[in-house]
Design an enzyme around this catalytic site. Sequence first.
Site, PDB file in Angstrom:
ATOM      1  N   THR A  93       0.769  -1.235   0.014  1.00  0.00           N
ATOM      2  CA  THR A  93      -0.006  -0.022   0.128  1.00  0.00           C
ATOM      3  C   THR A  93       0.922   1.191  -0.015  1.00  0.00           C
ATOM      4  OG1 THR A  93      -1.735  -1.110   1.422  1.00  0.00           O
ATOM      5  CG2 THR A  93      -1.819   1.221   1.324  1.00  0.00           C
ATOM      6  N   LYS A 168      -7.686   1.541  -3.260  1.00  0.00           N
ATOM      7  CA  LYS A 168      -7.309   1.250  -1.696  1.00  0.00           C
ATOM      8  C   LYS A 168      -7.651   2.295  -0.909  1.00  0.00           C
ATOM      9  CE  LYS A 168      -5.057  -0.955   1.632  1.00  0.00           C
ATOM     10  NZ  LYS A 168      -5.405  -2.126   2.159  1.00  0.00           N
ATOM     11  N   LYS A 243      -1.734   4.965   8.731  1.00  0.00           N
ATOM     12  CA  LYS A 243      -1.061   5.137   7.380  1.00  0.00           C
ATOM     13  C   LYS A 243      -1.820   5.320   6.003  1.00  0.00           C
ATOM     14  CE  LYS A 243       1.745   2.170   4.170  1.00  0.00           C
ATOM     15  NZ  LYS A 243       2.197   0.978   3.592  1.00  0.00           N
TER      16      LYS A 243
HETATM   17  P1  NAD Z   1       6.191  -6.050   7.210  1.00  0.00           P
HETATM   18  O1  NAD Z   1       6.909  -4.938   7.921  1.00  0.00           O
HETATM   19  O2  NAD Z   1       5.839  -7.292   8.023  1.00  0.00           O
HETATM   20  O3  NAD Z   1       6.804  -6.664   5.717  1.00  0.00           O
HETATM   21  C1  NAD Z   1       7.515  -5.622   4.931  1.00  0.00           C
HETATM   22  C2  NAD Z   1       8.996  -6.550   4.774  1.00  0.00           C
HETATM   23  O4  NAD Z   1       9.557  -5.921   3.798  1.00  0.00           O
HETATM   24  C3  NAD Z   1       9.810  -6.676   5.938  1.00  0.00           C
HETATM   25  O5  NAD Z   1       9.778  -8.003   6.339  1.00  0.00           O
HETATM   26  C4  NAD Z   1      11.060  -6.063   5.577  1.00  0.00           C
HETATM   27  O6  NAD Z   1      12.244  -6.489   6.050  1.00  0.00           O
HETATM   28  C5  NAD Z   1      10.941  -6.184   4.164  1.00  0.00           C
HETATM   29  N1  NAD Z   1      11.802  -5.183   3.224  1.00  0.00           N
HETATM   30  C6  NAD Z   1      11.916  -3.582   3.615  1.00  0.00           C
HETATM   31  N2  NAD Z   1      12.628  -2.958   2.618  1.00  0.00           N
HETATM   32  C7  NAD Z   1      13.072  -4.082   1.835  1.00  0.00           C
HETATM   33  C8  NAD Z   1      14.131  -4.105   0.712  1.00  0.00           C
HETATM   34  N3  NAD Z   1      14.632  -3.036   0.153  1.00  0.00           N
HETATM   35  N4  NAD Z   1      14.399  -5.421   0.104  1.00  0.00           N
HETATM   36  C9  NAD Z   1      13.591  -6.400   0.623  1.00  0.00           C
HETATM   37  N5  NAD Z   1      12.985  -6.626   1.797  1.00  0.00           N
HETATM   38  C10 NAD Z   1      12.763  -5.143   2.250  1.00  0.00           C
HETATM   39  O7  NAD Z   1       4.878  -5.359   6.570  1.00  0.00           O
HETATM   40  P2  NAD Z   1       3.393  -6.084   6.063  1.00  0.00           P
HETATM   41  O8  NAD Z   1       2.428  -5.962   7.292  1.00  0.00           O
HETATM   42  O9  NAD Z   1       3.677  -7.317   5.428  1.00  0.00           O
HETATM   43  O10 NAD Z   1       2.900  -4.886   5.086  1.00  0.00           O
HETATM   44  C11 NAD Z   1       3.473  -4.837   3.819  1.00  0.00           C
HETATM   45  C12 NAD Z   1       2.420  -4.032   3.034  1.00  0.00           C
HETATM   46  O11 NAD Z   1       1.313  -4.233   2.846  1.00  0.00           O
HETATM   47  C13 NAD Z   1       2.493  -2.601   3.508  1.00  0.00           C
HETATM   48  O12 NAD Z   1       2.417  -1.658   2.548  1.00  0.00           O
HETATM   49  C14 NAD Z   1       1.211  -2.455   4.370  1.00  0.00           C
HETATM   50  O13 NAD Z   1       0.664  -1.196   4.248  1.00  0.00           O
HETATM   51  C15 NAD Z   1       0.486  -3.277   3.286  1.00  0.00           C
HETATM   52  N6  NAD Z   1      -0.929  -4.091   4.040  1.00  0.00           N
HETATM   53  C16 NAD Z   1      -0.642  -4.568   5.188  1.00  0.00           C
HETATM   54  C17 NAD Z   1      -1.680  -5.231   5.795  1.00  0.00           C
HETATM   55  C18 NAD Z   1      -1.621  -6.030   7.102  1.00  0.00           C
HETATM   56  O14 NAD Z   1      -2.800  -6.191   7.639  1.00  0.00           O
HETATM   57  N7  NAD Z   1      -0.404  -6.111   7.590  1.00  0.00           N
HETATM   58  C19 NAD Z   1      -3.030  -5.167   5.304  1.00  0.00           C
HETATM   59  C20 NAD Z   1      -3.297  -4.638   3.643  1.00  0.00           C
HETATM   60  C21 NAD Z   1      -1.915  -4.066   3.258  1.00  0.00           C
END
Ligand code: NAD
Length: 291
Positions: A93, A168, A243
Amino acid sequence: MTNIAFIGLGNMGGPMAANLVKAGHRVKGFDLSSEILLAAAGYGVAPATSLDEATADAEAVVTMLPKGVHVLSVWGDLVKTVKPGTLLIDCSTIDVDSARRAHELAAAADCISLDAPVSGGTGGAAAGTLTFMAGGSDGAFANAHPLLEAMGKKIVHCGGSGAGQAAKICNNMILGISMIGVCEAFALGEKLGLSHQALFDVASTSSGQCWSINTYCPVPGPVPTSPANNEYRPGFAAALMLKDLKLAQEAALGCGAATPLGAEAAQLFDLFAKQGHGGRDFSAIIEMLRG
Ligand code: NAD
């Protein structure tokens, strides 16, 4: 079977990559965290030690990263090495402008691209029941569809570049505002001596009905599966709602849209997060609204 590189294997990306493996695809994963990479190996993702290694023979790359700045950095690097024609899908997102810039990076490298953020949370990611909101060309959407199907239940093509992110943040702005409205109504009902069940029975079947009351009721009792019955464990964390509301405000400012209730909702969730509640489910904001 498609060779897929999956970048960002966190709370969402991990289970999504696992579902691609289950669907029979060959998935190489990369994440900055070695612990997360190790966990991914446990569900069949081949861990790569660098972005280049993950994407070397990829026909498709999926990114699931925190913010626009991360997506632009990763896409900026990977377009230098992937083959022309590679399908790039970003499921994070992020802000609409960054999503459009990511599509431009892909086009300049002759790759096809889709912004495809999700709703459904970690539960939906694990169950493979996410909703995808996709932005990009008809061709990119058609190519990506079988992969998205392995991770989700509903897949909507919302329009050209950035349209998935636009859908979204508009959806989540409705959700943030409606949850505050429902919480205010329950808080008022309590002070007027109305039982939670009575208000639910009326509003959930009358003109007040909406997802925030019918499915995700912010008080314990009427909807047994809502986080209110589980001490407001997320669910959908208030920090993530904040966010998305901030992304909506940024977009509204950029295009001159008037979103006064969206702005108010962003301020209330900001206050809630500053009070230390960012990790709780967003429906817990009822406690702050009770005063
Ligand atoms: P998270 O922090 O658990 O996962 C993100 C991952 O990206 C981490 O493991 C981090 O180490 C990795 N990362 C960061 N920079 C990187 C890079 N340069 N190279 C490789 N890996 C890298 O976050 P999440 O909860 O999985 O959310 C991910 C996305 O999904 C966000 O944009 C969030 O807004 C969206 N989202 C989350 C949810 C939820 O319920 N968690 C729901 C809908 C959407």
